[in-house]
Structure formats: structure tokens, C-alpha cells
Design an enzyme around this catalytic site. Structure first.
Site, PDB file in Angstrom:
ATOM      1  N   CYS A 124       0.808  -1.238   0.000  1.00 16.03           N
ATOM      2  CA  CYS A 124       0.000   0.000   0.000  1.00 16.03           C
ATOM      3  C   CYS A 124       0.831   1.273   0.000  1.00 16.03           C
ATOM      4  O   CYS A 124       0.320   2.340  -0.331  1.00 16.03           O
ATOM      5  CB  CYS A 124      -0.939   0.021   1.201  1.00 16.03           C
ATOM      6  SG  CYS A 124      -2.152  -1.288   1.173  1.00 16.03           S
ATOM      7  N   HIS A 262      -2.944   7.491   4.152  1.00 14.18           N
ATOM      8  CA  HIS A 262      -3.434   6.251   3.543  1.00 14.18           C
ATOM      9  C   HIS A 262      -4.775   5.929   4.188  1.00 14.18           C
ATOM     10  O   HIS A 262      -4.976   6.173   5.383  1.00 14.18           O
ATOM     11  CB  HIS A 262      -2.425   5.124   3.790  1.00 14.18           C
ATOM     12  CG  HIS A 262      -2.881   3.799   3.243  1.00 14.18           C
ATOM     13  ND1 HIS A 262      -3.232   3.641   1.927  1.00 14.18           N
ATOM     14  CD2 HIS A 262      -3.069   2.590   3.838  1.00 14.18           C
ATOM     15  CE1 HIS A 262      -3.602   2.380   1.733  1.00 14.18           C
ATOM     16  NE2 HIS A 262      -3.515   1.725   2.867  1.00 14.18           N
ATOM     17  N   ASN A 292     -10.049   1.020   0.463  1.00 11.32           N
ATOM     18  CA  ASN A 292      -8.589   1.002   0.415  1.00 11.32           C
ATOM     19  C   ASN A 292      -8.152   0.532  -0.975  1.00 11.32           C
ATOM     20  O   ASN A 292      -8.364  -0.627  -1.334  1.00 11.32           O
ATOM     21  CB  ASN A 292      -8.081   0.046   1.503  1.00 11.32           C
ATOM     22  CG  ASN A 292      -6.567  -0.068   1.536  1.00 11.32           C
ATOM     23  OD1 ASN A 292      -5.873   0.507   0.708  1.00 11.32           O
ATOM     24  ND2 ASN A 292      -6.068  -0.825   2.487  1.00 11.32           N
TER      25      ASN A 292
END
Ligand SMILES: CC(C)(COP(=O)(O)OP(=O)(O)OC[C@H]1O[C@@H](n2cnc3c(N)ncnc32)[C@H](O)[C@@H]1OP(=O)(O)O)[C@@H](O)C(=O)NCCC(=O)NCCS
Length: 383
Positions: A124, A262, A292
Site C-alpha cells: 500500500c 493512507h 482502500n
């Protein structure tokens, strides 16, 4: 303490990497919490209260196609053309193919004939790590104009039978253009780290050569996912990294215009903001709309923050992130003078003839066809 900021010196003048272009590409098909509840034991209330998510996107095209549209939009926003780009960085953990790399696929289609091109995978945080690498290569004069992309096609690697993970992720892409500058702007300082002792708590079984060697077909994944431990480590890691970067540079919390984190879970973001002492109004959120998107999450949020007028000329931004590995990062960015695009691209995805649920049903059908391979995951030895 003396403030320490990263920059290389050229002819007595510091070199920086200004962010001069930005663009995103969200696939149009929207998968709602209600859609997920049609094939998983879950419901809108659980997903909303535990994660803050309502919708996510499912792509009908490849990751490279998403990345190309995002890159073209970012390059037009910078008032540049593809041939002006001399570095292409493709941040992703769901690459369409390993050889050739995906960055070269973007490079070819944007016409960046002089460019270097490579992929970065830190899960990520791949875009954030790519931003650091791109910034460093511009500061040292190796390149002058870079496009850094965060792109993810998680839907193809999702275990759609596992409600613990299937509700959390979506597809998307975004890109920024970096240009060498003597102004003190772009990434001013960052912290990069990896909690490798926790690499087992987020693993996608089925992605990589060791699985192909076992005869596991593409996309036949099972996720090892300790959500609560990831949650704890993410809050700790993003907060500590952020505080370290602020302390190192001498930039005060009060000076931060916006935090663009994030977005893996609204509760993680809230916990980090609380530890930092930053109120919700200064935190930019996209988690409700997109879930996400792994490495695409932070750059999409950045692009939307600029589009929403939340990034001030000369303002300070903080971008904390974490991902599998467990990699973590915090970037302190000083924005330049310009917050409006210089140009607009006509790049568009082809129309999507299917609903998100139909796209997911197709992926699930492919997985059912290869289900007998599931037993091959048992007893694997990992590093
Ligand atoms: C995954 C996450 C949302 C789970 O939230 P949580 O509050 O920790 O929930 P728990 O893990 O305690 O699960 C509570 C219960 O809900 C169940 N549950 C899990 N997913 C569910 C879903 N989609 N719908 C309904 N119930 C669900 C669990 O099975 C568990 O049931 P049990 O108590 O009977 O065992 C949260 O831990 C998280 O966000 N973790 C980090 C996410 C992340 O790291 N993402 C990727 C890294 S970038």
C-alpha cells in the site's frame, strides 16, 4: 534541535522536486456495501461502523490502462507532453505482468521515449516509496521530470469468499509529475521504515512464483490477514513516523495545512490524527467512496484534496501511510505556488458495459473453476 531537510546541492543551490502535475483514474463501476452483502455474510452497518467505507470501484480494464489515463491527466495538468518525461515509476503490488515491467507499458503509451522506467512494490505504500525515489533522482540530477504512479487492481487478487478482506479494498490509480526546482517545495522530508517482524500478518497467498511452482492458477488467492494487529501497528507506525518527520524538520503541527493519510480504515485515520493532535477538519478523507485502493489510495486522496481546493499555495501537507511488509512512511510536502492545472487531457477509459457486481461475479466464477488448488496452500514455509 537543528532542522534537517532533504535536498541535494547543485552549484551552491539546493535542488528539489516540485509536484507540478496531478491526475487520477477511478474505474466507473461502483460496488456498494449492499452489493457485497448479496454474496457475503456481511451488512452495510458492520462495514460502515468498522471501516467508514460505503463504496469501492471495480475495474473493467487492466492496471496499466488505469495508470496510463492517470499519467496522461497528470502530464497535461503540468502543461507537459509525454516526451518531456524522463522517469516513469509504477507503484503497485498487483502488477499486470512481471516481465516486462508495467512502468515500461505506461512509458510506451505516453510516448516518453527518453525515459527510464521501473516498478516499485511496497504494497500500500508503493506510491509513497516511489515518490521518495523519484524525488531523490531529481534532487541528484539523474532525472529532471518524473511521473510517479500509484495503481492497483486488487479485485483480481481478492479472496471474494473472505469477508474479513473482501469488503475493504477497491481498484484505482493516480499520478503526480515531479519537476526539478530550486524552490524549497515537493517532498521536504520523509521517514521510510518496515516492521519486517510482522510480515506474516498481511500476506496474499497465491501471488508469486512459489505458488505457480505448486500449480496454483493465477488469482487463486487466500489472504493471511490479522486485521487487529495490522490496525495496532498501523496507528503506531504512522503516528511515530509523522512525529519524527515533523521534529526533524522543525515544522509545527499548527503549520500543517492538511493531513492526507493512507485510507485503510476510518478508525485508523482517526486514531492517528488523535495521537498527532490534529483535528478531523485538517484530515482529508476518501475512504467512504473508494475504500482502500492500496498504493492508489494516497495519491487519489492527494489529487482530490487539490481538486477540492484544500491544498493552499505554499502550504504544508503530511502524508502518513502503511502497507504489507509492514512498510510504513510519512512524507512532509511543501506545495508550490500553483494549485490549478495548466492543461487538461482527453484521456478516458473505454465505457464499462457491466455493473461492479457482474465484474466481481466473473472473477468469482474464474476462481471457482480453479478451486481444487486450494489445498496446495497448506504447509508452505515462508521466510
Ligand atoms: C479488518 C478490520 C476492519 C476489522 O475490524 P475489527 O473491529 O478489528 O473487527 P474484528 O476483527 O474484531 O472482528 C469482529 C467480528 O466481525 C466479524 N467480521 C469480520 N469481517 C466482517 C464483515 N465484513 N462483516 C461482518 N462481520 C465481519 C469477525 O469475523 C469477527 O467475528 P467474531 O467476533 O465472531 O470472530 C480492522 O481490524 C482493520 O481495519 N484492520 C486493518 C485493515 C488493514 O490493514 N487493511 C490493509 C492494510 S493497508
Amino acid at each position: 534541535m537543528r532542522a534537517r531537510r532533504n535536498a541535494a546541492c547543485f552549484g551552491g543551490r539546493s535542488m528539489h522536486a516540485a509536484i507540478v502535475g496531478w491526475g487520477k483514474c477511478l474505474p466507473p463501476a461502483v460496488l456498494t456495501n449492499q452489493d457485497l452483502a448479496t454474496f457475503l455474510p456481511t451488512d452495510d452497518e458492520w462495514i460502515t461502523t468498522r471501516t467508514g467505507m460505503k463504496e469501492r470501484r471495480i475495474s473493467h480494464v487492466s492496471g496499466i490502462e488505469l495508470a496510463i489515463v492517470a499519467a496522461r491527466r497528470a502530464i497535461a495538468c503540468a502543461g507537459l507532453r509525454g516526451e518531456d518525461i524522463d522517469l516513469v515509476i509504477y507503484g503497485s503490488c498487483s502488477n499486470d505482468e512481471a516481465v516486462p515491467n508495467c512502468a515500461s507499458g505506461v512509458q510506451r503509451r505516453i510516448g516518453a521515449v527518453r525515459a527510464a522506467a521501473f516498478d516499485v512494490n511496497t504494497a500500500c505504500t508503493s506510491f509513497m516509496y516511489g515518490l521518495s525515489i523519484g524525488t531523490s533522482l531529481l534532487r541528484t540530477g539523474v532525472a529532471r521530470t518524473a511521473v510517479v504512479i500509484g495503481v492497483e487492481l486488487i479485485s483480481r487478487y481478492m479472496d471474494w469468499n473472505d469477508r474479513n478482506v473482501a469488503v475493504l479494498f477497491g481498484d484505482g490509480a493516480a499520478a503526480v509529475v515531479l519537476q526539478s526546482s530550486h524552490e524549497e517545495c515537493g517532498v521536504i522530508a520523509e521517514k521510510l521504515q518496515c516492521y519486517a517482524d510482522a510480515r506474516d500478518i498481511l500476506r496474499v497467498r497465491g501471488m508469486g512464483t512459489m505458488y505457480a511452482n505448486l500449480g496454483v492458477p493465477f488469482g487463486q488467492t487466500r489472504w493471511d490477514f490479522d486485521g487487529q494487529e495490522i490496525f495496532r501497528r498501523a496507528v503506531h507506525g504512522m503516528s511515530e513516523a509523522s512525529l519524527e518527520v515533523l521534529a526533524r524538520t522543525g515544522v509545527g503541527l499548527g503549520e500543517l495545512g492538511l493531513v492526507v493519510p493512507h485510507q485503510a480504515n476510518l478508525r485508523i485515520i482517526d486514531a492517528v490524527a488523535k495521537r498527532l493532535g490534529v483535528e478531523r477538519e485538517r484530515v482529508f478523507l476518501t475512504v467512504e467512496k473508494y475504500g482502500n485502493m492500496s498504493s492508489a489510495t494516497a495519491p487519489v486522496a492527494l489529487v482530490e484534496a487539490i481538486e477540492a481546493g484544500r491544498v493552499a499555495p505554499g502550504g504544508w501537507l503530511l502524508m502518513p501511510a502503511f502497507g504489507g511488509g509492514l512498510t510504513l512512511s510519512a512524507h512532509l510536502i511543501r506545495w508550490g505556488d500553483r494549485v490549478t492545472p495548466l492543461g487538461e487531457s482527453d484521456a478516458e477509459l473505454p465505457p464499462c458495459p457491466k455493473s461492479a457486481l457482474e465484474l466481481v461475479e466473473e472473477i468469482r466464477a474464474q476462481k471457482r473453476a480453479g478451486e481444487e488448488s486450494a489445498g496446495r496452500f497448506a504447509g508452505l514455509e515462508f521466510v
